[in-house]
Design an enzyme around this catalytic site. Structure first.
Site, PDB file in Angstrom:
ATOM      1  N   GLU A   1     -11.584 -14.644  24.512  1.00 56.11           N
ATOM      2  CA  GLU A   1     -12.447 -13.611  23.946  1.00 56.11           C
ATOM      3  C   GLU A   1     -13.809 -13.609  24.641  1.00 56.11           C
ATOM      4  O   GLU A   1     -14.378 -12.540  24.918  1.00 56.11           O
ATOM      5  CB  GLU A   1     -12.589 -13.840  22.432  1.00 56.11           C
ATOM      6  CG  GLU A   1     -13.468 -12.848  21.714  1.00 56.11           C
ATOM      7  CD  GLU A   1     -12.993 -11.389  21.824  1.00 56.11           C
ATOM      8  OE1 GLU A   1     -11.844 -11.153  22.238  1.00 56.11           O
ATOM      9  OE2 GLU A   1     -13.798 -10.500  21.507  1.00 56.11           O
TER      10      GLU A   1
ATOM     11  N   CYS B   1     -10.175  10.318  23.063  1.00 58.12           N
ATOM     12  CA  CYS B   1     -10.624  11.678  22.780  1.00 58.12           C
ATOM     13  C   CYS B   1     -10.975  11.871  21.305  1.00 58.12           C
ATOM     14  O   CYS B   1     -10.390  11.230  20.434  1.00 58.12           O
ATOM     15  CB  CYS B   1      -9.528  12.666  23.131  1.00 58.12           C
ATOM     16  SG  CYS B   1      -8.856  12.470  24.763  1.00 58.12           S
TER      17      CYS B   1
ATOM     18  N   TRP C   1     -11.227  11.796  26.976  1.00 54.93           N
ATOM     19  CA  TRP C   1     -11.110  10.562  27.753  1.00 54.93           C
ATOM     20  C   TRP C   1      -9.886  10.775  28.620  1.00 54.93           C
ATOM     21  O   TRP C   1      -8.766  10.848  28.121  1.00 54.93           O
ATOM     22  CB  TRP C   1     -10.935   9.376  26.807  1.00 54.93           C
ATOM     23  CG  TRP C   1     -11.017   8.052  27.468  1.00 54.93           C
ATOM     24  CD1 TRP C   1     -12.125   7.441  27.981  1.00 54.93           C
ATOM     25  CD2 TRP C   1      -9.927   7.134  27.668  1.00 54.93           C
ATOM     26  NE1 TRP C   1     -11.795   6.215  28.483  1.00 54.93           N
ATOM     27  CE2 TRP C   1     -10.467   5.996  28.314  1.00 54.93           C
ATOM     28  CE3 TRP C   1      -8.576   7.152  27.378  1.00 54.93           C
ATOM     29  CZ2 TRP C   1      -9.681   4.906  28.662  1.00 54.93           C
ATOM     30  CZ3 TRP C   1      -7.789   6.064  27.720  1.00 54.93           C
ATOM     31  CH2 TRP C   1      -8.355   4.948  28.356  1.00 54.93           C
TER      32      TRP C   1
ATOM     33  N   HIS D   1      -4.170 -27.251  37.872  1.00 57.58           N
ATOM     34  CA  HIS D   1      -2.924 -26.704  38.413  1.00 57.58           C
ATOM     35  C   HIS D   1      -3.173 -25.495  39.313  1.00 57.58           C
ATOM     36  O   HIS D   1      -2.279 -24.678  39.511  1.00 57.58           O
ATOM     37  CB  HIS D   1      -1.974 -26.345  37.271  1.00 57.58           C
ATOM     38  CG  HIS D   1      -1.582 -27.540  36.459  1.00 57.58           C
ATOM     39  ND1 HIS D   1      -0.709 -28.502  36.933  1.00 57.58           N
ATOM     40  CD2 HIS D   1      -1.996 -27.957  35.237  1.00 57.58           C
ATOM     41  CE1 HIS D   1      -0.590 -29.451  36.006  1.00 57.58           C
ATOM     42  NE2 HIS D   1      -1.361 -29.142  34.978  1.00 57.58           N
TER      43      HIS D   1
ATOM     44  N   LYS E   1     -15.238 -10.350  26.561  1.00 57.03           N
ATOM     45  CA  LYS E   1     -16.517  -9.722  26.222  1.00 57.03           C
ATOM     46  C   LYS E   1     -17.436  -9.672  27.438  1.00 57.03           C
ATOM     47  O   LYS E   1     -18.090  -8.667  27.682  1.00 57.03           O
ATOM     48  CB  LYS E   1     -17.228 -10.498  25.092  1.00 57.03           C
ATOM     49  CG  LYS E   1     -16.673 -10.252  23.721  1.00 57.03           C
ATOM     50  CD  LYS E   1     -17.037  -8.877  23.214  1.00 57.03           C
ATOM     51  CE  LYS E   1     -16.013  -8.292  22.283  1.00 57.03           C
ATOM     52  NZ  LYS E   1     -14.667  -8.097  22.697  1.00 57.03           N
TER      53      LYS E   1
ATOM     54  N   LYS F   1     -12.722   3.283  22.502  1.00 56.87           N
ATOM     55  CA  LYS F   1     -12.690   2.486  21.273  1.00 56.87           C
ATOM     56  C   LYS F   1     -11.283   2.367  20.723  1.00 56.87           C
ATOM     57  O   LYS F   1     -10.885   1.333  20.211  1.00 56.87           O
ATOM     58  CB  LYS F   1     -13.618   3.115  20.235  1.00 56.87           C
ATOM     59  CG  LYS F   1     -13.682   2.365  18.923  1.00 56.87           C
ATOM     60  CD  LYS F   1     -14.329   1.012  19.116  1.00 56.87           C
ATOM     61  CE  LYS F   1     -14.306   0.149  17.887  1.00 56.87           C
ATOM     62  NZ  LYS F   1     -14.534  -1.270  18.233  1.00 56.87           N
TER      63      LYS F   1
ATOM     64  N   GLU G   1     -16.124  -6.989  29.971  1.00 56.68           N
ATOM     65  CA  GLU G   1     -16.169  -5.584  29.560  1.00 56.68           C
ATOM     66  C   GLU G   1     -17.593  -5.077  29.372  1.00 56.68           C
ATOM     67  O   GLU G   1     -17.863  -3.899  29.556  1.00 56.68           O
ATOM     68  CB  GLU G   1     -15.316  -5.323  28.315  1.00 56.68           C
ATOM     69  CG  GLU G   1     -15.812  -5.934  27.038  1.00 56.68           C
ATOM     70  CD  GLU G   1     -14.868  -5.669  25.859  1.00 56.68           C
ATOM     71  OE1 GLU G   1     -14.217  -4.627  25.831  1.00 56.68           O
ATOM     72  OE2 GLU G   1     -14.801  -6.527  24.965  1.00 56.68           O
TER      73      GLU G   1
ATOM     74  N   ARG H   1     -16.120   6.723  20.308  1.00 56.33           N
ATOM     75  CA  ARG H   1     -14.718   6.494  20.691  1.00 56.33           C
ATOM     76  C   ARG H   1     -14.555   6.423  22.207  1.00 56.33           C
ATOM     77  O   ARG H   1     -13.503   6.030  22.686  1.00 56.33           O
ATOM     78  CB  ARG H   1     -13.839   7.631  20.147  1.00 56.33           C
ATOM     79  CG  ARG H   1     -13.810   7.703  18.645  1.00 56.33           C
ATOM     80  CD  ARG H   1     -13.345   9.064  18.162  1.00 56.33           C
ATOM     81  NE  ARG H   1     -11.955   9.308  18.452  1.00 56.33           N
ATOM     82  CZ  ARG H   1     -10.959   9.064  17.606  1.00 56.33           C
ATOM     83  NH1 ARG H   1     -11.215   8.567  16.427  1.00 56.33           N
ATOM     84  NH2 ARG H   1      -9.721   9.323  17.931  1.00 56.33           N
TER      85      ARG H   1
ATOM     86  N   ASN I   1      -5.494  15.600  21.806  1.00 57.10           N
ATOM     87  CA  ASN I   1      -5.583  14.156  22.074  1.00 57.10           C
ATOM     88  C   ASN I   1      -4.167  13.662  22.293  1.00 57.10           C
ATOM     89  O   ASN I   1      -3.276  14.021  21.527  1.00 57.10           O
ATOM     90  CB  ASN I   1      -6.150  13.390  20.868  1.00 57.10           C
ATOM     91  CG  ASN I   1      -7.602  13.691  20.646  1.00 57.10           C
ATOM     92  OD1 ASN I   1      -8.237  14.365  21.443  1.00 57.10           O
ATOM     93  ND2 ASN I   1      -8.132  13.190  19.543  1.00 57.10           N
ATOM     94  N   GLY I   2      -3.965  12.798  23.288  1.00 57.05           N
ATOM     95  CA  GLY I   2      -2.638  12.230  23.497  1.00 57.05           C
ATOM     96  C   GLY I   2      -2.001  12.752  24.774  1.00 57.05           C
ATOM     97  O   GLY I   2      -2.691  13.244  25.673  1.00 57.05           O
TER      98      GLY I   2
HETATM   99  C1  F6R Z   1     -12.298  -5.393  23.249  1.00 60.27           C
HETATM  100  C2  F6R Z   1     -11.632  -4.379  22.452  1.00 60.27           C
HETATM  101  C3  F6R Z   1     -10.197  -4.093  22.733  1.00 60.27           C
HETATM  102  C4  F6R Z   1      -9.430  -3.876  21.421  1.00 60.27           C
HETATM  103  C5  F6R Z   1      -8.007  -3.404  21.729  1.00 60.27           C
HETATM  104  C6  F6R Z   1      -7.172  -3.281  20.481  1.00 60.27           C
HETATM  105  O1  F6R Z   1     -13.626  -5.544  22.867  1.00 60.27           O
HETATM  106  O2  F6R Z   1     -12.216  -3.771  21.604  1.00 60.27           O
HETATM  107  O3  F6R Z   1      -9.610  -5.093  23.494  1.00 60.27           O
HETATM  108  O4  F6R Z   1      -9.427  -5.065  20.704  1.00 60.27           O
HETATM  109  O5  F6R Z   1      -8.052  -2.172  22.388  1.00 60.27           O
HETATM  110  O6  F6R Z   1      -7.723  -2.386  19.592  1.00 60.27           O
HETATM  111  P1  F6R Z   1      -7.290  -2.354  18.074  1.00 60.27           P
HETATM  112  O7  F6R Z   1      -7.722  -3.631  17.452  1.00 60.27           O
HETATM  113  O8  F6R Z   1      -8.008  -1.163  17.512  1.00 60.27           O
HETATM  114  O9  F6R Z   1      -5.806  -2.198  18.059  1.00 60.27           O
END
Ligand code: F6R
Length: 616
Positions: free
Chosen positions: A487, A2, A76, A510, A491, A611, A494, A27, A102-103
């Site tokens: 990673e 949010c 959100w 395994h 990527k 985000k 997502e 965000r 927010n929260g």
């Molecule tokens: C993936 C991504 C998330 C963040 C995770 C942690 O592309 O962006 O997996 O890495 O939510 O976020 P931070 O680094 O802000 O704690």
């Protein structure tokens, strides 16, 4: 997650608030709304979906929008589905207050029952509306809105940033925070409150970072901060923010994500700037001078989420082999609840791009409870992690707007590499001249990567089209490449919503190998490092079962090294381990970016993602 923006000034508030919401859109959100007081009444306009829908609704309203104070919110969903009723702002039953939040208010059910018994009814499923009516209820027995707000905030358990407006004070905005970000912007004849500086940066660069338990009241020409416990006035420093707002724009790239991938050479330069001794003799990390445990930790425990967790996994072997420090890596959401045994000489490193990830912040609290020192690696200046960790090293990657993290990971890997070197240097782990050679190679990396990126992008397009034709993809690697495989899979899933998993290549036999068939793509990360021969054999096991393979490896001069078992091979530009990872990483990022754009996905804001994950 949010976003909040509130304005009190002398200009029409609505366009300023809508502009602030646009800047917060990165965000992630699923509904949006605004509230403003005009002619003795609070007006709320809100809608599910994208901001454009809200902008259209505001434009279609016959309200003259003359208010000079108001607030906006991008939601959100955490409580209740993303629809109009649940969208913020909420209006109290009697119409006297509006609230954005927010929260999560953890004890909202208990408060709801209490208010229901008093005759209150609720329109939405949100915890926010419950807290709002509690403020309205307390107002009946309080001398003013500030006191009613304070009493309600003291009742609320959980994490929150709250912004309140009142029908009776059309120019005032009240706000507070606990375990959620909130900053105030101080302008000339106008003041702001927001969850993110970028929302008001085009109006003012003067910022007040609110501490937990601060309540701020702004009007066009004043701001006052009080402590929530007793409403005692608090003095706050006004800080000047140097951020360039242009860097928060796309700068000619089609997407923020592509721009951010291409910013990685710059990110590496900033990570290395001032960190290498002029005579190449060692690493300079002045932040580490603060305490002995930073210079010589007994052990290191890295805790993080998502991509930041992958950074920790990637670096753990370097911290052990170069740094000589035992290192383990944990997912923050697991760590926080499993009562970990931490030694007093253990340094807990929290990695977070945003510095606001709820689980990572909770892990920091666990470290503190165990009397362990904490070191935060964080990208956002003034974030909760930056303020709460014992020591902070900023990764200086610049604002990361794309929801999927790219350049932040590059900066985290760079800083962790420097840390491993720093500890190794102090423990005498390097042979004469070895560190100097490594540092010279590291310093040359940004220019080298910059030259390679355009070609990588071109090459990625072809590989991405083929990748996008599969529904299932394995990413395999060994050692540090296993972390990169994780990673790569993260990527791809997502961004493109293609099912992707990562495995340590040696684990395939395994169980997972049962999945291999001609419709299951394997992307094999096999650079010429110490794991090459073993990883190569593991991939042959996939080839023998007719699994299509994309091999990502360096060109070889050895005629006996053939890649004819791979349907595709993509060459990593030549470099030495571990610096190869800084080339392999953007290749994986570009592959997912291209696959997602080819499939027509929303690259910068993938579905269901936020985000900054400020709830657990
Ligand atoms: C993936 C991504 C998330 C963040 C995770 C942690 O592309 O962006 O997996 O890495 O939510 O976020 P931070 O680094 O802000 O704690």
């Amino acid at each position: 997650m949010c976003g909040i923006i509130a304005y009190s000034g002398h200009q029409a508030a609505t366009p300023i608030i809508l502009d602030g919401l646009r800047r917060l859109a990165y965000r992630g959100y699923d509904s949006a709304g605004i509230a403003f007081t005009q002619r003795g009444e609070i007006h709320v306009i809100k809608t599910p979906g994208k901001l454009e829908a809200l902008v259209d609704k505001v434009a279609a309203s016959d309200n003259p929008m003359l208010a000079t104070c108001g607030m906006g919110h991008t939601r959100w969903a955490t409580h209740g589905v993303p629809n109009q009723v649940n969208a913020h702002p909420h209006l109290s039953s009697g119409g006297e207050f509006a609230l954005v939040h927010n929260g999560i208010i953890e004890n909202y059910r208990e408060i709801k029952a209490e208010l229901t018994a008093k005759g209150y009814t609720f329109l939405s499923e949100t915890d926010t509306e419950v807290l709002l009516d509690l403020i309205a209820e307390y107002r009946k027995s309080s001398p003013d809105t500030l006191t009613a707000f304070q009493r309600a905030v003291l009742r609320a358990d959980g994490a929150y940033a709250l912004v309140l407006t009142s029908r009776d004070e059309p120019e005032a905005v009240y706000a507070t925070r606990k375990n959620a970000p909130l900053v105030a912007g101080v302008g000339v004849g106008e003041n702001f409150v927001s969850s993110d500086i970028t929302a008001f940066l085009s109006h003012t660069r003067k910022v007040i970072f609110l501490d937990e338990g601060d309540i701020i009241r702004i009007t066009p020409d004043t701001y006052q901060v009080f402590r929530v416990e007793d409403l005692a006035p608090a003095t706050k420093a006004v800080q000047h923010i140097e951020w360039d707002i242009q860097s928060a724009r796309k700068g000619g790239y089609k997407h923020f994500m592509l721009k951010e991938i291409f910013e990685q050479p710059l990110v590496l330069r900033s990570a290395l700037a001032g960190r290498i001794a002029p005579d190449w003799s060692g690493v300079l990390l002045p932040e580490m001078n603060e305490r002995e445990i930073l210079r010589r930790p007994g052990r290191v425990r890295i805790v993080a989420c998502g991509t930041s967790y992958n950074a920790g996994l990637w670096a753990s072997s370097l911290i052990e082999t170069w740094g000589g420090v035992p290192c383990s890596v944990e997912i923050a959401s697991e760590f926080r609840y499993r009562k970990p045994l931490l030694e007093r000489d253990e340094l807990v490193i929290l990695i977070s791009q945003s510095g606001e990830t709820a689980d990572t912040l909770a892990a920091l609290k666990v470290a503190r409870e165990c009397d362990c020192s904490s070191l935060g690696l964080c990208n956002v200046v003034g974030s909760s992690l930056a303020r709460e960790a014992d020591t902070i090293i900023y990764t200086q990657a610049g604002p990361e707007i794309s929801v999927a993290s790219t350049k932040a990971l590059c900066s985290q890997m760079a800083l962790l590499t420097l840390l491993a070197m720093y500890w190794g240097e102090r423990r005498g782990r390097f042979a004469a001249g070895e560190l100097k050679t490594l540092l010279a190679e590291f310093a040359a990396l940004p220019d080298y990567l910059e030259k390679q990126l355009p070609q990588m992008l071109e090459e990625a397009k072809g590989f991405a089209v083929r990748t996008a034709s599969f529904h299932n993809v394995f990413f395999l690697g060994r050692g540090r490449n296993c972390a990169l495989a994780m990673e790569g899979a993260l990527k791809l899933k997502e961004l493109s919503y293609i099912h992707a998993e990562a495995y340590a290549a040696g684990e395939m036999k395994h169980g997972p190998i049962a999945l291999i068939n001609p419709d299951f793509l394997t992307i094999a990360l096999i650079p010429h490092d110490g794991h090459y021969a073993k990883a190569y054999s593991n991939i042959q096991e996939v080839a023998a079962r007719s699994g299509p393979i994309m091999a990502i490896t360096e060109k070889s001069d050895d005629p006996s090294v053939t890649l004819d078992w791979a349907e595709m091979y993509w060459h990593i530009p030549a470099a030495n381990d571990p610096f190869t990872s800084f080339l392999l990483l953007p290749m994986l990022q570009l592959l997912s970016y291209e696959a997602a754009t080819y499939l027509g996905k929303d690259v910068d804001q993938p579905r269901n993602l936020a985000k900054s994950v400020t709830v657990e």
